[in-house]
Design an enzyme around this catalytic site. Sequence first.
Site, PDB file in Angstrom:
ATOM      1  N   LYS A 191      51.361  11.811 -10.762  1.00 52.34           N
ATOM      2  CA  LYS A 191      51.329  11.919  -9.294  1.00 52.34           C
ATOM      3  C   LYS A 191      50.344  10.904  -8.696  1.00 52.34           C
ATOM      4  O   LYS A 191      50.591  10.359  -7.610  1.00 52.34           O
ATOM      5  CB  LYS A 191      50.979  13.345  -8.866  1.00 52.34           C
ATOM      6  CG  LYS A 191      52.049  14.368  -9.230  1.00 52.34           C
ATOM      7  CD  LYS A 191      53.308  14.209  -8.400  1.00 52.34           C
ATOM      8  CE  LYS A 191      54.536  13.788  -9.134  1.00 52.34           C
ATOM      9  NZ  LYS A 191      55.710  13.620  -8.294  1.00 52.34           N
ATOM     10  N   TYR A 202      50.838  15.546 -15.726  1.00 55.73           N
ATOM     11  CA  TYR A 202      51.486  15.681 -14.424  1.00 55.73           C
ATOM     12  C   TYR A 202      50.625  15.057 -13.319  1.00 55.73           C
ATOM     13  O   TYR A 202      51.126  14.281 -12.486  1.00 55.73           O
ATOM     14  CB  TYR A 202      51.758  17.158 -14.123  1.00 55.73           C
ATOM     15  CG  TYR A 202      52.364  17.385 -12.758  1.00 55.73           C
ATOM     16  CD1 TYR A 202      53.689  17.050 -12.499  1.00 55.73           C
ATOM     17  CD2 TYR A 202      51.603  17.928 -11.716  1.00 55.73           C
ATOM     18  CE1 TYR A 202      54.253  17.236 -11.246  1.00 55.73           C
ATOM     19  CE2 TYR A 202      52.159  18.119 -10.461  1.00 55.73           C
ATOM     20  CZ  TYR A 202      53.477  17.776 -10.224  1.00 55.73           C
ATOM     21  OH  TYR A 202      54.022  17.961  -8.984  1.00 55.73           O
ATOM     22  N   SER A 242      69.250  19.626  -6.451  1.00 56.57           N
ATOM     23  CA  SER A 242      68.558  20.903  -6.223  1.00 56.57           C
ATOM     24  C   SER A 242      67.223  20.647  -5.536  1.00 56.57           C
ATOM     25  O   SER A 242      66.776  19.502  -5.406  1.00 56.57           O
ATOM     26  CB  SER A 242      68.334  21.643  -7.552  1.00 56.57           C
ATOM     27  OG  SER A 242      67.463  20.885  -8.385  1.00 56.57           O
ATOM     28  N   SER A 277      52.137  14.132  -4.762  1.00 57.13           N
ATOM     29  CA  SER A 277      51.593  15.491  -4.701  1.00 57.13           C
ATOM     30  C   SER A 277      50.086  15.408  -4.509  1.00 57.13           C
ATOM     31  O   SER A 277      49.446  14.430  -4.917  1.00 57.13           O
ATOM     32  CB  SER A 277      51.897  16.233  -6.004  1.00 57.13           C
ATOM     33  OG  SER A 277      51.121  17.407  -6.110  1.00 57.13           O
ATOM     34  N   ILE A 323      63.957  20.044  -3.283  1.00 57.60           N
ATOM     35  CA  ILE A 323      63.656  19.161  -2.148  1.00 57.60           C
ATOM     36  C   ILE A 323      64.707  18.058  -2.040  1.00 57.60           C
ATOM     37  O   ILE A 323      65.103  17.678  -0.938  1.00 57.60           O
ATOM     38  CB  ILE A 323      62.249  18.548  -2.304  1.00 57.60           C
ATOM     39  CG1 ILE A 323      61.185  19.642  -2.235  1.00 57.60           C
ATOM     40  CG2 ILE A 323      61.978  17.493  -1.235  1.00 57.60           C
ATOM     41  CD1 ILE A 323      59.792  19.171  -2.620  1.00 57.60           C
TER      42      ILE A 323
END
Length: 319
Positions: free
Chosen positions: A208, A204, A53, A177, A55
């Site tokens: 990243k 998170y 699903s 990100s 990207i």
Amino acid sequence: PRSRGGGMGWALLGAGLLLALYTLLRHGLRSAPRPRTRPALRGRTAIVTGGSSGIGAATALELARCGARVILATRNALRGEAAASRIRTETGNEEVRFMHLDLASLCSVRAFASTFLHQEPHLHLLINNAGVSAGGTTEDGFSLPFQVNHLGHFLLTQLLLERLRSCGPSRVVIVASSAHCAGRLCPESLGRPPPGLFSAFQDYCDSKLANVLHARELATREQDTRVTCYAVHPGFVNTALFRYAPLWLKPLLLPLAWLLFLDPSEGAQVVLDCATRDGLEPLSGRYFTDSGPQQPWPRGRDDRLARALWEGSERLVGL
């Protein structure tokens, strides 16, 4: 009294105006994606983690369209098989298959690598794409975002590195990100959820930052081989990543996501650039956005932190 039909007419008119306003805003606030031409990839093998699903699926579709053999490495067998079948049908490329990989389990990562190395003689592209934005603790005792986004991918890359070297030139693309700007990795407490009110968000961002530093250190260690590595910020993409957002945030986040964020196929473009564009070898270890190579935030350029993260990650995964 006014007829019910009149009220319905006004409601439809209002809905139409809102839709028109939405369309104008969406296309006015976002620039049209640049068309890209991709090289033929026949004879080359790619792994895309989280390829069922978002990207990952958009990246896998385009790689298959270019003729690559594509392995969708994903957790859910039903969705993985369905995505592989859909891509085969859409591209006419029969060389697309699903293999089970759960990055929240180091045991699963080892099993995947073992099966892949046994069944597949080649590996030219490793797209470390799968990610989660929040969650609890894994069976290995680490925070879910840190393990899925970084630690599981770190182990996977290490286990497949010899195959990547023997098939060179080969590339590793790590989906990072711009959220790495708020990352605050502490080598002494790697893998433990950070304290505080915004623990999930911090977790998170830390994962990243780990992605950016992983690419940097991997490039340093592989500079005498034909393996290159790139960290990628795909843009703000409307994907299932946000299903883990707190309930109170969703009413604010979801309209914004639909209005301003990229579609997965648009977000996949910079990932595909780093996977396929000629001449990127001298830029190994760099951080890319849709505008090309960019300087990451200062912590993302900290070579001492990158080395400490690497050594800590080796220790945590038992290498």
